[in-house]
Design a protein around this motif. Sequence first.
Motif, mmCIF file in Angstrom:
data_model
loop_
_atom_site.group_PDB
_atom_site.id
_atom_site.type_symbol
_atom_site.label_atom_id
_atom_site.label_comp_id
_atom_site.label_asym_id
_atom_site.label_seq_id
_atom_site.Cartn_x
_atom_site.Cartn_y
_atom_site.Cartn_z
ATOM 1 N N GLN A 61 -39.980 -46.879 3.525
ATOM 2 C CA GLN A 61 -41.158 -47.559 4.073
ATOM 3 C C GLN A 61 -41.648 -48.643 3.119
ATOM 4 O OE1 GLN A 61 -44.025 -44.420 4.519
ATOM 5 N NE2 GLN A 61 -43.089 -43.641 6.421
ATOM 6 N N ILE A 62 -42.158 -49.699 3.730
ATOM 7 C CA ILE A 62 -42.889 -50.736 2.985
ATOM 8 C C ILE A 62 -44.367 -50.451 3.213
ATOM 9 C CG2 ILE A 62 -43.387 -53.207 2.841
ATOM 10 C CD1 ILE A 62 -40.661 -53.731 4.205
ATOM 11 N N ASP A 80 -33.877 -52.162 8.715
ATOM 12 C CA ASP A 80 -34.132 -50.770 9.111
ATOM 13 C C ASP A 80 -35.122 -50.065 8.202
ATOM 14 O OD1 ASP A 80 -32.861 -50.343 11.466
ATOM 15 O OD2 ASP A 80 -30.924 -49.853 10.553
ATOM 16 N N LEU A 81 -36.249 -50.702 8.039
ATOM 17 C CA LEU A 81 -37.331 -50.111 7.249
ATOM 18 C C LEU A 81 -38.537 -49.940 8.167
ATOM 19 C CD1 LEU A 81 -36.888 -52.662 4.359
ATOM 20 C CD2 LEU A 81 -36.527 -50.217 4.074
ATOM 21 N N ASP A 82 -39.497 -49.143 7.747
ATOM 22 C CA ASP A 82 -40.769 -49.082 8.468
ATOM 23 C C ASP A 82 -41.844 -49.752 7.627
ATOM 24 O OD1 ASP A 82 -40.002 -47.720 10.806
ATOM 25 O OD2 ASP A 82 -39.898 -45.838 9.669
ATOM 26 N N VAL A 83 -42.804 -50.347 8.310
ATOM 27 C CA VAL A 83 -43.960 -50.901 7.591
ATOM 28 C C VAL A 83 -45.167 -50.016 7.870
ATOM 29 C CG1 VAL A 83 -45.464 -52.890 7.237
ATOM 30 C CG2 VAL A 83 -43.088 -53.248 7.894
ATOM 31 N N THR A 135 -42.124 -43.925 0.638
ATOM 32 C CA THR A 135 -42.546 -45.288 0.270
ATOM 33 C C THR A 135 -41.546 -45.878 -0.721
ATOM 34 O OG1 THR A 135 -44.856 -44.608 0.507
ATOM 35 C CG2 THR A 135 -44.434 -46.699 -0.646
ATOM 36 N N ALA A 136 -40.933 -46.969 -0.306
ATOM 37 C CA ALA A 136 -39.974 -47.643 -1.193
ATOM 38 C C ALA A 136 -40.689 -48.647 -2.084
ATOM 39 C CB ALA A 136 -38.910 -48.360 -0.360
ATOM 40 N N VAL A 137 -41.699 -49.325 -1.504
ATOM 41 C CA VAL A 137 -42.335 -50.416 -2.238
ATOM 42 C C VAL A 137 -43.755 -50.627 -1.709
ATOM 43 C CG1 VAL A 137 -41.271 -52.136 -0.671
ATOM 44 C CG2 VAL A 137 -42.054 -52.867 -2.923
#
Length: 412
Positions: free
Chosen positions: A127-128, A146-149, A173-175
């Motif tokens: 996720q961003i 292919d990420l979620d915000v 949470t990636a970033v």
Amino acid sequence: MMDLAGGMDLTGRDAATILADLDARQAKEPDVHGARLFGLVYPTGRDDIDELALEVNRRYLFGNALNPFKFPELAALETEVVAGVGSLVNLPDGGGGSMTSGGTESILMSMLVSRERARARGVERPQILAPVSAHPAYAKAAHYFDLDVVRIPLDGSYRADVREAEQLIGPDTAVVIASAFSYPYGVVDPVADLAALAAEHGAGCHVDACIGGFVLPFLERLGHDVPPWDFRVAGVTEMSADVHKYGYVPKGASVVLHRDEDWFGHQAFLFDQWPAGLYGSPAMAGARPAAPIATAWAVMSYLGVDGYTEIVRDLMTTVAKVRAAVDALPGVGIVGDPVGPVLALASDTIDLYAVGDVMDDRGWNLNRNTDPPGLHVMLSPAHGAVVDTLLADLGDAVANHGESRGKAIRYS
Ligand SMILES: Cc1ncc(COP(=O)(O)O)c(C=O)c1O
């Protein structure tokens, strides 16, 4: 379906006719040097800078930055630009990055890196975590990769609400994103708090300094009160900074920076499973224009820290004039506490869209915000020469406007 009905004349015509045709077409659009546009271009009003950019483009227009082994000097210019921006934003030794075509591509590359790092620690759907005010490029990255915000609501001053972020951050949470400063309001998110939160959860923190990267370092030198925003903040791992905005280089020049060089490894793409040898590329594009790299190098070398600082000093004089005039307008105010040349205007009593319509009729191309509803003013150095007329027209439009024409609100 796109409407291709007009077609294109492919009969072959002489150069003079073609140039006349282009002149006629350009004349129907706002003049990019005319200081009546806001945000799309960043005119300086300085012939010396424009002449330098033109000369460099003459020399590098036909180049291709794809192969650094064939054009090692061009590759060196890129490295120097990355190092130059790195020094402005206090990138520590061991950091790295590359140039890209613009803020969006820088953000895309950074989000790809964050995804790869999250996947490496076992996150299946990273996720961003981004403030509501973050640029659409983060949603675009999520769409592509292919990420979620997950959106962080804003606090009363239109900055990312850290308490809300604390509730929203999690193992996926990636970033975490912080804008320095944001496009809609020109305010700096609480970078230090968001970066600390990210670090606590093993996530990266990307600072979007696409606009601020060439403003905040010089505001600091001028003694303005700038909250911590760059790599001096421990948890900041990534940054985007656009040379083609307040760096005054024509479009096609941005820098993406990584605190750790090995993060850059996730950005580069290498491939040798085809019959033409090893192919490598640092960002989205394959063939890359040489001119933006050389122009960035030239304009940054020409202006240097002192040149940029002088420009920001003058720009802030224009900003102060606009802020004072807006404060004096009955019922109109500035949203939040913007740090630099990007201002949002809002009102509870006046239909600012109707005011914007009057301004359009007078040849100003002011942008609109939807929340709060109002006008968006992104000042460039060239606006200094027209600010008195701009403010006179604005005052007049606030005093004398009709109903809003309901123009669709489209981000510039
Ligand atoms: C804060 C911010 N980030 C990113 C971008 C994207 O930059 P670009 O339009 O160069 O892709 C913009 C563009 O205005 C911006 O204002």
